[in-house]
Design an enzyme around this catalytic site. Structure first.
Site, mmCIF file in Angstrom:
data_model
loop_
_atom_site.group_PDB
_atom_site.id
_atom_site.type_symbol
_atom_site.label_atom_id
_atom_site.label_comp_id
_atom_site.label_asym_id
_atom_site.label_seq_id
_atom_site.Cartn_x
_atom_site.Cartn_y
_atom_site.Cartn_z
ATOM 1 N N GLY A 1 -14.049 4.075 -35.724
ATOM 2 C CA GLY A 1 -13.131 4.443 -36.794
ATOM 3 C C GLY A 1 -13.654 4.422 -38.207
ATOM 4 O O GLY A 1 -12.996 4.950 -39.110
ATOM 5 N N PRO B 1 -18.486 3.246 -32.467
ATOM 6 C CA PRO B 1 -18.561 4.228 -33.552
ATOM 7 C C PRO B 1 -18.957 5.602 -33.036
ATOM 8 O O PRO B 1 -19.826 5.719 -32.172
ATOM 9 C CB PRO B 1 -19.659 3.661 -34.461
ATOM 10 C CG PRO B 1 -20.542 2.893 -33.538
ATOM 11 C CD PRO B 1 -19.677 2.383 -32.408
ATOM 12 N N GLY B 2 -18.321 6.633 -33.527
ATOM 13 C CA GLY B 2 -18.680 7.998 -33.175
ATOM 14 C C GLY B 2 -19.128 8.731 -34.428
ATOM 15 O O GLY B 2 -20.306 8.982 -34.668
ATOM 16 N N ARG B 3 -18.150 9.003 -35.288
ATOM 17 C CA ARG B 3 -18.405 9.782 -36.498
ATOM 18 C C ARG B 3 -19.490 9.166 -37.386
ATOM 19 O O ARG B 3 -20.338 9.885 -37.920
ATOM 20 C CB ARG B 3 -17.105 9.858 -37.304
ATOM 21 C CG ARG B 3 -17.187 10.723 -38.540
ATOM 22 C CD ARG B 3 -15.950 10.495 -39.427
ATOM 23 N NE ARG B 3 -14.727 10.386 -38.695
ATOM 24 C CZ ARG B 3 -13.883 11.380 -38.444
ATOM 25 N NH1 ARG B 3 -14.146 12.578 -38.909
ATOM 26 N NH2 ARG B 3 -12.779 11.164 -37.765
ATOM 27 N N CYS C 1 -8.761 35.389 -36.206
ATOM 28 C CA CYS C 1 -7.584 36.130 -36.656
ATOM 29 C C CYS C 1 -6.429 35.214 -37.042
ATOM 30 O O CYS C 1 -5.329 35.325 -36.501
ATOM 31 C CB CYS C 1 -7.143 37.078 -35.555
ATOM 32 S SG CYS C 1 -6.774 36.178 -34.051
ATOM 33 N N TYR D 1 -17.372 15.657 -34.045
ATOM 34 C CA TYR D 1 -16.139 16.435 -33.886
ATOM 35 C C TYR D 1 -16.322 17.873 -34.379
ATOM 36 O O TYR D 1 -15.388 18.485 -34.878
ATOM 37 C CB TYR D 1 -14.957 15.734 -34.586
ATOM 38 C CG TYR D 1 -14.814 14.299 -34.144
ATOM 39 C CD1 TYR D 1 -14.416 14.015 -32.849
ATOM 40 C CD2 TYR D 1 -15.107 13.237 -34.996
ATOM 41 C CE1 TYR D 1 -14.322 12.699 -32.407
ATOM 42 C CE2 TYR D 1 -15.008 11.924 -34.567
ATOM 43 C CZ TYR D 1 -14.612 11.658 -33.275
ATOM 44 O OH TYR D 1 -14.515 10.365 -32.841
HETATM 45 N N1 LLP Z 1 -12.793 4.520 -29.806
HETATM 46 C C1 LLP Z 1 -11.623 5.101 -29.503
HETATM 47 C C2 LLP Z 1 -10.724 4.438 -28.553
HETATM 48 C C3 LLP Z 1 -11.276 6.318 -30.100
HETATM 49 O O1 LLP Z 1 -10.108 6.884 -29.804
HETATM 50 C C4 LLP Z 1 -12.167 6.926 -31.013
HETATM 51 C C5 LLP Z 1 -11.848 8.207 -31.643
HETATM 52 C C6 LLP Z 1 -13.390 6.281 -31.284
HETATM 53 C C7 LLP Z 1 -13.662 5.071 -30.670
HETATM 54 C C8 LLP Z 1 -14.407 6.841 -32.231
HETATM 55 O O2 LLP Z 1 -13.906 6.915 -33.519
HETATM 56 P P1 LLP Z 1 -14.868 7.286 -34.767
HETATM 57 O O3 LLP Z 1 -15.813 6.141 -34.933
HETATM 58 O O4 LLP Z 1 -15.580 8.551 -34.431
HETATM 59 O O5 LLP Z 1 -13.921 7.439 -35.875
HETATM 60 N N2 LLP Z 1 -11.207 14.820 -34.053
HETATM 61 C C9 LLP Z 1 -10.961 13.879 -35.124
HETATM 62 C C10 LLP Z 1 -11.297 12.471 -34.752
HETATM 63 C C11 LLP Z 1 -10.593 11.969 -33.512
HETATM 64 C C12 LLP Z 1 -10.976 10.568 -33.133
HETATM 65 C C13 LLP Z 1 -10.488 10.214 -31.784
HETATM 66 N N3 LLP Z 1 -10.818 8.901 -31.336
HETATM 67 C C14 LLP Z 1 -11.713 14.354 -36.351
HETATM 68 O O6 LLP Z 1 -12.375 15.389 -36.313
HETATM 69 O O7 LLP Z 1 -11.601 13.731 -37.408
#
Ligand code: LLP
Length: 415
Positions: free
Chosen positions: A239, A274-276, A343, A372
């Protein structure tokens, strides 16, 4: 210099001119820096110092096999949100014991596949799901390792579509109900409770909600410890936001110390997902201008060959991504509405941007698109999924070829 930077008149990635990659591989094209990916991983890993911890990269941000493999080699575990992401993780080299399975709607078929794998944990989202996992384990004569996701009713103050920690959101088990449920698990031999899980949203740019959620997870762990239930770790989700527009966001060190301070009393290791924050800054979407036409007296439309099909975030969340001309042609500047070819009027990649004057054929880079971006790409308008390139130590490699019309139609009945 690693990452995306400018030489005199060129935007380069890890020293490689983006124009050269685009000329060779075509556009729209995702370009990733291996250096940035590794450096982001290491920055978060280092930030926890001596405190026991493990990063589980959230594959949902970008699960292109080569990137998943690179992060595995860097030492990461994986957070997978479907049985298919689990499969990608395994093919990228992650052991089952390095994968946590998250997600709010795991199907019976997914659970039937996941339970026998012996994952690090299945992160369970409801009492019903716990019972379903238990039934699968019973049928197999095995024990499922589970983490229970609590819903702490904490406002992440991010975009409502990606805030997950409020009672009104579909995620997790309300804090008050969770305690009783968790204590009752000690009498259910097919379930081994290994962690409390919390994740309150994505693109979170202040530490307060993160701290609060971690503290509540720690409080839950404390209550369990007092009941004689020993956990193995706390899973504090992902997050942390990145700076799309230059505004300051918490550093990995600030983030890690907020988490460690909140849970230190439990002495439990920390898992984060962490993802983003890992993949976002490592990628750019490279696109070519296909048309320029007047919009109003002050601005033009720059139509590019990438839009909501390649990068959905601006259309879906009104998200801001920095856009830069790759080889600016002259000093004079102009305002542009940078739009995609789809479109729909909502297919705007960048609103009201001042850029060096653009002409048809010019290249632009859309920054911070590593997370994403390709993961949310679609075939709307029958547009093929874009190609992806990884640059590592000055060399580039196509890690996903552009989809063809044959690939698309292969799934369909032909006569
Ligand atoms: N863990 C869980 C349980 C999650 O649901 C998520 C993201 C993460 C970890 C990773 O979160 P991050 O570190 O990447 O914030 N499509 C959206 C973001 C959706 C996130 C969904 N869950 C965007 O483009 O902003």
């Amino acid at each position: 210099m690693s990452g995306f930077s400018r030489t005199s008149n060129e935007l380069v990635c890890d020293g490689v001119p983006l124009s050269a990659v685009a000329d060779a591989e075509g556009t729209p094209l995702y370009v990733y820096s291996a250096d940035v990916l590794r450096e982001r991983y290491r920055a978060f890993d280092r930030a926890f110092g001596e405190y026991p911890h493990r990063l589980h990269y959230a594959l949902k941000a970008n699960s292109t096999l080569a990137l998943a493999r690179l992060l595995h080699q860097a030492g990461s575990g994986a957070d997978a949100n479907s049985i298919w992401e689990i499969e990608v993780a395994r093919r990228a080299g992650f052991l089952a014991s390095e994968i946590v399975f998250t997600g709010v709607g795991k199907s019976p078929a997914e659970l039937a596949c996941a339970v026998p794998l012996g994952l690090k944990a299945i992160n369970v989202e409801s009492a019903g799901e716990l019972a379903r996992v238990e039934a699968v384990a019973e049928r197999l004569g095995s024990v499922a390792r589970v983490a229970v996701r609590i819903n702490p009713d904490v406002d992440a103050r991010s975009h409502p579509h990606i805030s997950t920690g409020l009672k009104i959101n579909k995620f997790g088990i309300p804090f008050d109900e969770a305690t009783t449920l968790l204590v009752s698990l000690s009498g259910r031999p097919r379930l081994k409770l290994v962690a409390v899980h919390v994740h309150v949203g994505s693109q979170i740019t202040t530490l307060e909600p993160i701290r609060r959620a971690a503290a509540l997870a720690a409080e839950m762990a404390g209550a369990l410890q007092r009941e004689g239930v020993a956990l193995e770790y706390l899973d504090l989700g992902g997050g942390l936001g990145i700076s799309y527009d230059g505004h300051r966001v918490p550093s990995p060190e600030e983030y890690a110390s907020a988490l460690v301070d909140s849970v230190r009393a439990t002495a439990l290791p920390i898992v984060i997902e962490p993802g983003r924050a890992i993949a976002g800054p490592a990628g750019a979407l490279v696109a070519r201008v296909v048309d320029v036409k007047p919009r109003d007296g002050d601005s033009d439309f720059a139509v590019i060959d990438a839009g909501m099909t390649e990068l959905l975030r601006p259309a879906l969340y009104g998200a801001f991504h920095r856009i830069e001309a790759i080889t600016p042609r002259e000093a004079s500047r102009r305002r542009y509405e940078v739009v995609g070819p789809v479109c729909e009027s909502g297919d705007v990649v960048g609103r009201d941007r001042e850029l060096p004057r653009l002409e048809v054929g010019d290249l632009v880079a859309i920054h911070d698109a590593g997370a994403y971006g390709s993961a949310m790409a679609s075939n709307y308008n029958r547009r093929p999924l874009p190609a992806e390139v990884l640059i590592d130590e000055g060399r580039w490699q196509v890690i996903r070829r552009r989809q063809t019309i044959e690939d698309m139609l292969a799934l369909e009945t032909h006569d």
